[in-house]
Design a protein around this motif. Structure first.
Motif, PDB file in Angstrom:
ATOM      1  N   LEU A 325       9.295   2.822   3.712  1.00 51.71           N
ATOM      2  CA  LEU A 325       9.593   4.158   4.378  1.00 51.71           C
ATOM      3  C   LEU A 325      10.959   4.926   3.609  1.00 51.71           C
ATOM      4  O   LEU A 325      11.435   6.028   3.941  1.00 51.71           O
ATOM      5  CB  LEU A 325      10.056   3.893   5.833  1.00 51.71           C
ATOM      6  CG  LEU A 325       8.941   3.411   6.773  1.00 51.71           C
ATOM      7  CD1 LEU A 325       9.362   3.280   8.235  1.00 51.71           C
ATOM      8  CD2 LEU A 325       7.583   4.257   6.765  1.00 51.71           C
ATOM      9  N   ASP A 326      11.448   4.216   2.368  1.00 44.75           N
ATOM     10  CA  ASP A 326      12.471   4.690   1.627  1.00 44.75           C
ATOM     11  C   ASP A 326      11.937   6.164   1.026  1.00 44.75           C
ATOM     12  O   ASP A 326      11.040   6.162   0.235  1.00 44.75           O
ATOM     13  CB  ASP A 326      12.839   3.735   0.609  1.00 44.75           C
ATOM     14  CG  ASP A 326      14.207   4.115  -0.105  1.00 44.75           C
ATOM     15  OD1 ASP A 326      14.274   5.176  -0.756  1.00 44.75           O
ATOM     16  OD2 ASP A 326      15.137   3.497  -0.050  1.00 44.75           O
ATOM     17  N   VAL A 327      12.509   7.145   1.268  1.00 41.03           N
ATOM     18  CA  VAL A 327      12.094   8.439   0.934  1.00 41.03           C
ATOM     19  C   VAL A 327      12.300   8.611  -0.703  1.00 41.03           C
ATOM     20  O   VAL A 327      11.514   9.525  -1.171  1.00 41.03           O
ATOM     21  CB  VAL A 327      12.647   9.618   1.562  1.00 41.03           C
ATOM     22  CG1 VAL A 327      12.278   9.538   3.116  1.00 41.03           C
ATOM     23  CG2 VAL A 327      14.198   9.627   1.521  1.00 41.03           C
ATOM     24  N   HIS A 328      13.114   7.742  -1.214  1.00 39.79           N
ATOM     25  CA  HIS A 328      13.431   7.885  -2.495  1.00 39.79           C
ATOM     26  C   HIS A 328      12.059   7.193  -3.540  1.00 39.79           C
ATOM     27  O   HIS A 328      11.755   7.585  -4.223  1.00 39.79           O
ATOM     28  CB  HIS A 328      14.824   7.417  -3.021  1.00 39.79           C
ATOM     29  CG  HIS A 328      16.019   8.065  -2.431  1.00 39.79           C
ATOM     30  ND1 HIS A 328      16.358   9.369  -2.873  1.00 39.79           N
ATOM     31  CD2 HIS A 328      16.869   7.885  -1.341  1.00 39.79           C
ATOM     32  CE1 HIS A 328      17.270  10.004  -2.004  1.00 39.79           C
ATOM     33  NE2 HIS A 328      17.525   9.061  -1.319  1.00 39.79           N
ATOM     34  N   ASN A 329      11.862   6.169  -2.949  1.00 37.65           N
ATOM     35  CA  ASN A 329      10.536   5.312  -3.258  1.00 37.65           C
ATOM     36  C   ASN A 329       9.411   6.127  -3.384  1.00 37.65           C
ATOM     37  O   ASN A 329       8.655   6.446  -4.195  1.00 37.65           O
ATOM     38  CB  ASN A 329      10.513   4.007  -2.323  1.00 37.65           C
ATOM     39  CG  ASN A 329      11.483   2.905  -3.084  1.00 37.65           C
ATOM     40  OD1 ASN A 329      12.275   2.982  -3.856  1.00 37.65           O
ATOM     41  ND2 ASN A 329      11.395   2.031  -1.986  1.00 37.65           N
ATOM     42  N   TRP A 330       9.334   7.112  -2.051  1.00 39.48           N
ATOM     43  CA  TRP A 330       8.167   7.737  -1.732  1.00 39.48           C
ATOM     44  C   TRP A 330       8.089   8.688  -2.703  1.00 39.48           C
ATOM     45  O   TRP A 330       6.952   9.137  -3.365  1.00 39.48           O
ATOM     46  CB  TRP A 330       8.258   8.491  -0.434  1.00 39.48           C
ATOM     47  CG  TRP A 330       7.139   9.245   0.053  1.00 39.48           C
ATOM     48  CD1 TRP A 330       7.518  10.203   0.485  1.00 39.48           C
ATOM     49  CD2 TRP A 330       5.602   8.924   0.053  1.00 39.48           C
ATOM     50  NE1 TRP A 330       6.245  11.066   0.961  1.00 39.48           N
ATOM     51  CE2 TRP A 330       5.262  10.128   0.630  1.00 39.48           C
ATOM     52  CE3 TRP A 330       4.969   7.929  -0.272  1.00 39.48           C
ATOM     53  CZ2 TRP A 330       3.782  10.205   0.812  1.00 39.48           C
ATOM     54  CZ3 TRP A 330       3.550   8.190  -0.024  1.00 39.48           C
ATOM     55  CH2 TRP A 330       2.896   9.172   0.352  1.00 39.48           C
ATOM     56  N   HIS A 331       9.076   9.356  -3.187  1.00 39.94           N
ATOM     57  CA  HIS A 331       9.056  10.633  -4.018  1.00 39.94           C
ATOM     58  C   HIS A 331       9.030  10.280  -5.413  1.00 39.94           C
ATOM     59  O   HIS A 331       8.322  11.122  -6.296  1.00 39.94           O
ATOM     60  CB  HIS A 331      10.178  11.663  -3.561  1.00 39.94           C
ATOM     61  CG  HIS A 331      10.117  12.491  -2.555  1.00 39.94           C
ATOM     62  ND1 HIS A 331       9.060  13.303  -2.288  1.00 39.94           N
ATOM     63  CD2 HIS A 331      10.750  12.310  -1.097  1.00 39.94           C
ATOM     64  CE1 HIS A 331       9.243  13.771  -0.946  1.00 39.94           C
ATOM     65  NE2 HIS A 331      10.152  13.049  -0.238  1.00 39.94           N
ATOM     66  N   LEU A 362       5.063  -0.318  -5.249  1.00 37.83           N
ATOM     67  CA  LEU A 362       6.326  -0.973  -4.533  1.00 37.83           C
ATOM     68  C   LEU A 362       6.146  -2.497  -4.960  1.00 37.83           C
ATOM     69  O   LEU A 362       7.135  -3.233  -5.184  1.00 37.83           O
ATOM     70  CB  LEU A 362       6.043  -0.882  -2.964  1.00 37.83           C
ATOM     71  CG  LEU A 362       6.284   0.297  -2.457  1.00 37.83           C
ATOM     72  CD1 LEU A 362       5.848   0.262  -0.884  1.00 37.83           C
ATOM     73  CD2 LEU A 362       7.791   0.788  -2.499  1.00 37.83           C
ATOM     74  N   ILE A 363       5.139  -3.026  -4.993  1.00 38.37           N
ATOM     75  CA  ILE A 363       4.934  -4.589  -5.912  1.00 38.37           C
ATOM     76  C   ILE A 363       5.356  -4.467  -7.363  1.00 38.37           C
ATOM     77  O   ILE A 363       6.219  -5.460  -7.301  1.00 38.37           O
ATOM     78  CB  ILE A 363       3.277  -4.924  -5.770  1.00 38.37           C
ATOM     79  CG1 ILE A 363       3.074  -5.169  -4.218  1.00 38.37           C
ATOM     80  CG2 ILE A 363       3.152  -6.192  -6.450  1.00 38.37           C
ATOM     81  CD1 ILE A 363       1.374  -5.246  -4.092  1.00 38.37           C
ATOM     82  N   ALA A 364       5.039  -3.295  -7.927  1.00 40.76           N
ATOM     83  CA  ALA A 364       5.677  -3.469  -9.327  1.00 40.76           C
ATOM     84  C   ALA A 364       7.268  -3.466  -9.174  1.00 40.76           C
ATOM     85  O   ALA A 364       7.889  -4.130 -10.248  1.00 40.76           O
ATOM     86  CB  ALA A 364       5.135  -2.440 -10.079  1.00 40.76           C
ATOM     87  N   LYS A 365       7.674  -2.745  -8.530  1.00 46.67           N
ATOM     88  CA  LYS A 365       9.194  -2.391  -8.380  1.00 46.67           C
ATOM     89  C   LYS A 365       9.789  -3.570  -7.888  1.00 46.67           C
ATOM     90  O   LYS A 365      10.944  -3.817  -8.439  1.00 46.67           O
ATOM     91  CB  LYS A 365       9.555  -1.110  -7.640  1.00 46.67           C
ATOM     92  CG  LYS A 365      10.866  -0.568  -7.398  1.00 46.67           C
ATOM     93  CD  LYS A 365      11.250   0.729  -6.829  1.00 46.67           C
ATOM     94  CE  LYS A 365      12.634   0.877  -6.885  1.00 46.67           C
ATOM     95  NZ  LYS A 365      13.016   2.120  -6.100  1.00 46.67           N
ATOM     96  N   TYR A 366       9.487  -3.998  -6.841  1.00 46.81           N
ATOM     97  CA  TYR A 366      10.282  -5.207  -6.103  1.00 46.81           C
ATOM     98  C   TYR A 366       9.803  -6.396  -6.437  1.00 46.81           C
ATOM     99  O   TYR A 366      10.737  -7.481  -6.589  1.00 46.81           O
ATOM    100  CB  TYR A 366      10.236  -4.958  -4.831  1.00 46.81           C
ATOM    101  CG  TYR A 366      10.815  -3.884  -4.098  1.00 46.81           C
ATOM    102  CD1 TYR A 366      12.505  -3.717  -3.962  1.00 46.81           C
ATOM    103  CD2 TYR A 366      10.165  -2.735  -3.656  1.00 46.81           C
ATOM    104  CE1 TYR A 366      12.932  -2.757  -3.653  1.00 46.81           C
ATOM    105  CE2 TYR A 366      11.060  -1.270  -3.176  1.00 46.81           C
ATOM    106  CZ  TYR A 366      12.228  -1.488  -3.351  1.00 46.81           C
ATOM    107  OH  TYR A 366      12.796  -0.427  -2.773  1.00 46.81           O
ATOM    108  N   ARG A 367       8.730  -6.726  -6.775  1.00 43.00           N
ATOM    109  CA  ARG A 367       8.217  -8.246  -7.384  1.00 43.00           C
ATOM    110  C   ARG A 367       8.438  -8.407  -8.745  1.00 43.00           C
ATOM    111  O   ARG A 367       8.723  -9.668  -9.131  1.00 43.00           O
ATOM    112  CB  ARG A 367       6.785  -8.284  -6.702  1.00 43.00           C
ATOM    113  CG  ARG A 367       6.433  -9.795  -6.538  1.00 43.00           C
ATOM    114  CD  ARG A 367       5.093  -9.815  -6.161  1.00 43.00           C
ATOM    115  NE  ARG A 367       4.753  -9.417  -4.628  1.00 43.00           N
ATOM    116  CZ  ARG A 367       3.616  -9.368  -3.961  1.00 43.00           C
ATOM    117  NH1 ARG A 367       2.630  -9.823  -4.711  1.00 43.00           N
ATOM    118  NH2 ARG A 367       3.445  -8.683  -3.031  1.00 43.00           N
TER     119      ARG A 367
END
Length: 595
Positions: A325-331, A362-367
């Motif tokens: 739900l992080d809008v920066h991640n989303w955009h 998200l997996i690529a970014k955080y994992r």
């Protein structure tokens, strides 16, 4: 077979009390109220006349939480004993009116449901200015249910009406006064109206609940797995459900002066968010298993519900949902979609392609700690591939879970890159572009567009193609700018071999509307000539252009040289090849960037 439900009855007052104590969960008080006020009016009218108003379906929660000490909180229960599966709108209507509570409308604004009542005519109306001013009416019947002294309310209403009648030179007779008292009392007593209830036991599986719902519900509407997941969120983490719905709402109705989920590509639903978080946090694509996970099912013990497991999984959900739900991640992610040439939601036929690709992002970014640029290029490539081959349509959930399980075994970003590139290259071979894409599974079909056509348009955007026939330097991508012409008519496609012309040759609509016969054009000077044969209008279009410029225009827009003089069927074959080549060229750009 074990009995999984029982029949009972409850009064409206009992139901309201259950909601107030928290024993019965009614999450619809916090989300859009679907019914029109006229339906609420009709509900009260039916009750007043003694007509049935339907049933409620309640589902007992898997385990009963310990009761709080009375007085330590708003509710006596930490989480509901039961949730309502069917009858939410009716119960929300009754609760809101009888408690004087506001509901949330389709734009997520608070609003009161105002129902007016005329005791002398025993008639209900949706409250409006006339019923507000007319002493013959109780403007808002919530007064009747909220008051602690119904006798005093009746006396005051009768007194005001009598004074009004006197002012008008009339009287309020004894019979009318008795009728007023009788009908307002009857209205107040609607709190004792009984409703039949299907009470489903906690041991019922969601498949059983859904089957009961379909069989009992005359509309035959099936419950979906995300309905059950949202119900669990209402039970054990209502704040999380509210955050999901806020994110979804703001993708369509953004508040002013805030960065939100609002965008030009997709309108987010709660189900979309659930798909992302289930994939990202739990490596699950089957929402059925997502529901069982959150319920606390122990898969090593044949699905027995374990409260500790449920708590652990909710803790993981609470840790991972903020990333989704992080809008920066989303955009940042949406920029990756646009980098793949998909500049408009009109080009995206599968919402699942967006949301499962977001899970991968998200997996690529955080994992795997992918940088912004690395992640953007990998995501762009994957989305282009997934959209082109319709990866997320049909029965796709098992395939997605296979992907997620494979990724779960990876340790480094390089391994993740190889995973992406291997699957993309495995499918998008030379044979795919040369044979499959130009055939009936790709561009050789009739209609306004499919994933192959949309990939072609995305390719034009990636390759910075200029608009066909235009004497300006405007790129095709400019056609997708919001409000570029006020009504987005710039996105209209035109037949290269005009429809009227092909009709004279005996072609039917299916053959005329082949996707290879479409192009975005910009030639406003002499539009009427576009009904003529290409051999007539194309030389006019090319007047004033040098041979090099004409050939550049043809090459950028996948037109075979000399196309205007080709037989129509030959033109279609040759143009499909060039369109497929454009898609391949754009794919190579994205692949090189990702590699």
């Amino acid at each position: 077979m074990q009995q999984i439900f029982s029949n009972t009855t409850l009064t409206v007052n009992q139901l309201i009390e259950k909601i107030d104590t928290g024993e019965l969960g009614l999450p619809e008080l916090q989300r859009p109220f679907i019914w029109k006020d006229s339906k609420v009016r009709d509900l009260f009218d039916s009750m007043m006349r003694g007509y049935p108003i339907g049933y409620l379906m309640l589902w007992e929660c898997p385990s009963l939480e310990k009761k709080k000490t009375i007085g330590t909180g708003t509710h006596n229960y930490e989480s509901p004993k039961q949730v309502i599966i069917d009858g939410q709108q009716r119960l929300t209507s009754l609760y809101a009116v009888m408690k004087g509570k506001k509901v949330i409308n389709s734009k997520y604004d608070e609003k009161a449901i105002i129902i007016s009542y005329c005791p002398l005519r025993n008639k209900f109306e949706v409250g409006y200015q006339a019923t507000k001013k007319d002493p013959e009416w109780i403007y808002n019947i919530s007064e009747v249910f909220i008051t602690s002294n119904i006798t005093k309310l009746i006396i005051n209403f009768t007194k005001r009406l009598a004074e009004y009648r006197t002012f008008k030179g009339a009287t309020l007779n004894d019979e009318e006064q008795d009728m007023i008292s009788e009908n307002i009392t009857a209205l107040s007593n609607l709190r004792q109206h009984t409703l039949p209830v299907f009470d489903i036991k906690a041991n019922a599986e969601e498949e059983d609940v859904s089957e009961i719902f379909v069989r009992v519900n005359s509309g035959g509407v099936a419950l979906k797995q995300n309905d059950f997941i949202l119900t669990l969120l209402s039970l054990y983490w209502d704040e999380g459900r509210k955050e999901i719905e806020r994110f979804s709402k703001e993708s369509t109705y953004p508040p002013k002066n805030e960065i939100t989920s609002y965008n030009q590509l997709t309108e987010v639903t709660a189900q979309d968010v659930i798909r992302v978080v289930m994939a990202y946090a739990f490596d699950r694509a089957r929402l059925k298993y997502g529901y069982k996970l959150l319920r606390g099912a122990d898969f090593d013990k044949k699905g027995a519900v374990d409260e500790d497991l449920r708590n652990q999984r909710f803790e993981l959900l609470k840790a991972k949902l903020p990333d989704v739900l992080d809008v920066h991640n989303w955009h940042e992610f949406l920029k990756s979609i646009m980098n793949a040439g998909y500049l408009s939601g009109d080009l995206i036929l599968s919402g699942n392609a967006i949301y499962y690709t977001y899970a991968f992002y998200l997996i690529a970014k955080y994992r795997f700690n992918a940088s912004y640029n690395e992640n953007m290029h990998l995501t762009s490539l994957w989305f282009f591939y997934a959209s082109l081959v319709s990866l997320y349509t049909g029965s796709f959930e098992s395939m997605v879970e296979n992907h997620l399980n494979s990724i779960k075994e990876l340790d480094t970003l390089d391994e993740y890159k190889r995973f992406i590139l291997y699957r993309v290259e495995e499918r998008l071979t030379n044979d795919y572009f040369d044979i499959t894409l130009v055939g009936s599974e790709g561009l050789a079909v009739s209609g306004r567009g499919n994933n192959a056509w949309n990939a072609y348009v995305a390719a034009l955007n990636i390759l910075n193609a200029r608009i066909l026939f235009s004497k300006s330097n405007l790129l095709v991508s400019k056609l997708f700018d919001p409000g570029s012409d006020g009504k987005r008519k710039s996105l209209e496609k035109h037949h290269l071999f005009p429809k009227a012309y092909l009709k004279t040759l005996g072609y039917n609509d299916s053959k005329i509307n082949q996707m290879a016969n479409y192009a975005f054009i910009d030639w406003k000077d002499n539009m009427e000539i576009l009904d003529e044969a290409p051999s007539v209008y194309y030389p006019v279009v090319c007047e004033g252009r040098g041979q090099e410029e004409t050939q550049r225009m043809e090459e950028e827009n996948a037109l075979p040289h000399g196309w205007e003089n080709m037989p129509y069927e030959d033109f279609l074959v040759e143009r499909r090849k060039l369109m497929a080549a454009k898609i391949k060229q754009a794919f190579e750009v994205l692949k090189n960037n990702a590699g």
